[in-house]
Enzyme design. Structure first.
Site, mmCIF file in Angstrom:
data_model
loop_
_atom_site.group_PDB
_atom_site.id
_atom_site.type_symbol
_atom_site.label_atom_id
_atom_site.label_comp_id
_atom_site.label_asym_id
_atom_site.label_seq_id
_atom_site.Cartn_x
_atom_site.Cartn_y
_atom_site.Cartn_z
ATOM 1 N N ASN A 82 -34.327 32.889 -36.783
ATOM 2 C CA ASN A 82 -34.701 31.816 -37.553
ATOM 3 C C ASN A 82 -34.908 32.328 -39.111
ATOM 4 O O ASN A 82 -35.833 31.814 -39.657
ATOM 5 C CB ASN A 82 -35.251 30.864 -37.145
ATOM 6 C CG ASN A 82 -35.495 29.540 -37.939
ATOM 7 O OD1 ASN A 82 -36.345 28.778 -38.011
ATOM 8 N ND2 ASN A 82 -34.219 29.111 -38.649
ATOM 9 N N CYS A 101 -32.573 34.639 -40.891
ATOM 10 C CA CYS A 101 -31.317 35.118 -41.484
ATOM 11 C C CYS A 101 -30.168 34.178 -41.685
ATOM 12 O O CYS A 101 -29.979 33.275 -42.424
ATOM 13 C CB CYS A 101 -30.851 36.441 -40.719
ATOM 14 S SG CYS A 101 -32.080 37.800 -40.724
ATOM 15 N N ARG A 102 -29.477 33.987 -40.556
ATOM 16 C CA ARG A 102 -28.379 33.048 -40.194
ATOM 17 C C ARG A 102 -28.788 31.707 -40.684
ATOM 18 O O ARG A 102 -27.981 30.942 -41.338
ATOM 19 C CB ARG A 102 -27.459 33.800 -39.242
ATOM 20 C CG ARG A 102 -26.776 34.812 -39.069
ATOM 21 C CD ARG A 102 -26.350 35.511 -37.765
ATOM 22 N NE ARG A 102 -27.450 35.630 -36.977
ATOM 23 C CZ ARG A 102 -27.188 35.862 -35.553
ATOM 24 N NH1 ARG A 102 -25.949 35.944 -35.094
ATOM 25 N NH2 ARG A 102 -28.258 35.844 -34.657
ATOM 26 N N SER A 103 -29.374 31.281 -39.626
ATOM 27 C CA SER A 103 -29.641 29.672 -39.735
ATOM 28 C C SER A 103 -30.336 29.293 -40.829
ATOM 29 O O SER A 103 -29.727 28.385 -41.268
ATOM 30 C CB SER A 103 -30.307 29.647 -38.183
ATOM 31 O OG SER A 103 -31.594 29.854 -37.975
ATOM 32 N N ASP A 130 -25.060 38.771 -37.149
ATOM 33 C CA ASP A 130 -26.232 39.237 -37.456
ATOM 34 C C ASP A 130 -26.629 40.060 -38.425
ATOM 35 O O ASP A 130 -26.322 41.369 -38.342
ATOM 36 C CB ASP A 130 -27.221 39.405 -36.364
ATOM 37 C CG ASP A 130 -28.761 39.366 -36.398
ATOM 38 O OD1 ASP A 130 -29.176 39.050 -37.862
ATOM 39 O OD2 ASP A 130 -29.406 39.222 -35.304
ATOM 40 N N CYS A 143 -30.277 30.286 -34.503
ATOM 41 C CA CYS A 143 -30.030 31.964 -34.369
ATOM 42 C C CYS A 143 -31.236 32.410 -33.619
ATOM 43 O O CYS A 143 -32.213 31.726 -33.245
ATOM 44 C CB CYS A 143 -29.672 32.595 -35.433
ATOM 45 S SG CYS A 143 -30.850 32.641 -36.675
#
Length: 162
Positions: A15, A17-19, A128, A12
């Site tokens: 690096n 939050c999401r990933s 996000d 993402c």
């Protein structure tokens, strides 16, 4: 089955939050299935803003609430060598995916895909949650947990002994 673990990289922008949530969720699902030794997992950033930082505290809280720890992860930048050392690189949103495609060397070994297209068959982004609330992080967790189960299921023929 090959002796080499199947390598997946989640990507993402920052690096944090999401990933890392996707990496942690997949690791957790693989552990629950007794298959953690069949995978090598990592996550990376396309941007430079948070390099070396741990995941967002809200991401760590949501992960802990669901039984896994991502607090030791640190944001790192995507490297050109990642396209050779990973089997699958998953962009968490359409912009990440487009950037990954543009950066993919011609000789790349990795399959590059949009996360939700590869996991659910839909061309949609994982939203996000950075500017949102803990609820937004929980929504992301629900998407990546469901995606992790679907991804693991799709990879079973590659990682299980015949």
């Amino acid at each position: 089955m090959t002796d080499t673990p199947y390598a997946i990289l989640f990507v993402c922008l920052g690096n944090i939050c999401r990933s890392p949530l996707a990496e942690g969720a997949f690791r957790h699902v693989a552990e629950q299935a007794g298959l953690s030794d069949r995978f090598r997992l990592d996550s990376a950033a396309l941007g430079r803003s948070h390099l070396g930082h741990p995941p967002d505290r809200r991401a760590m809280m949501v992960a802990a609430r669901h039984g896994f720890d991502i607090s030791t992860l640190r944001a790192r930048r995507l490297m050109r060598t990642d396209f050779e050392s990973f089997d699958l690189i998953l962009g968490m949103d359409r912009i990440n995916f487009a950037d990954l495609r543009a950066l993919t060397p011609r000789e790349a070994r990795a399959e590059v895909a949009l996360y939700r297209e590869r996991t659910e068959g839909v061309q949609e982004s994982v939203p996000d949650p950075y500017y949102g609330t803990i609820h937004d992080f929980e929504t992301v967790y629900q998407l990546v947990e469901r995606g992790s189960r679907a991804l693991l299921e799709s990879l079973l023929p590659r990682v299980q002994a015949a």
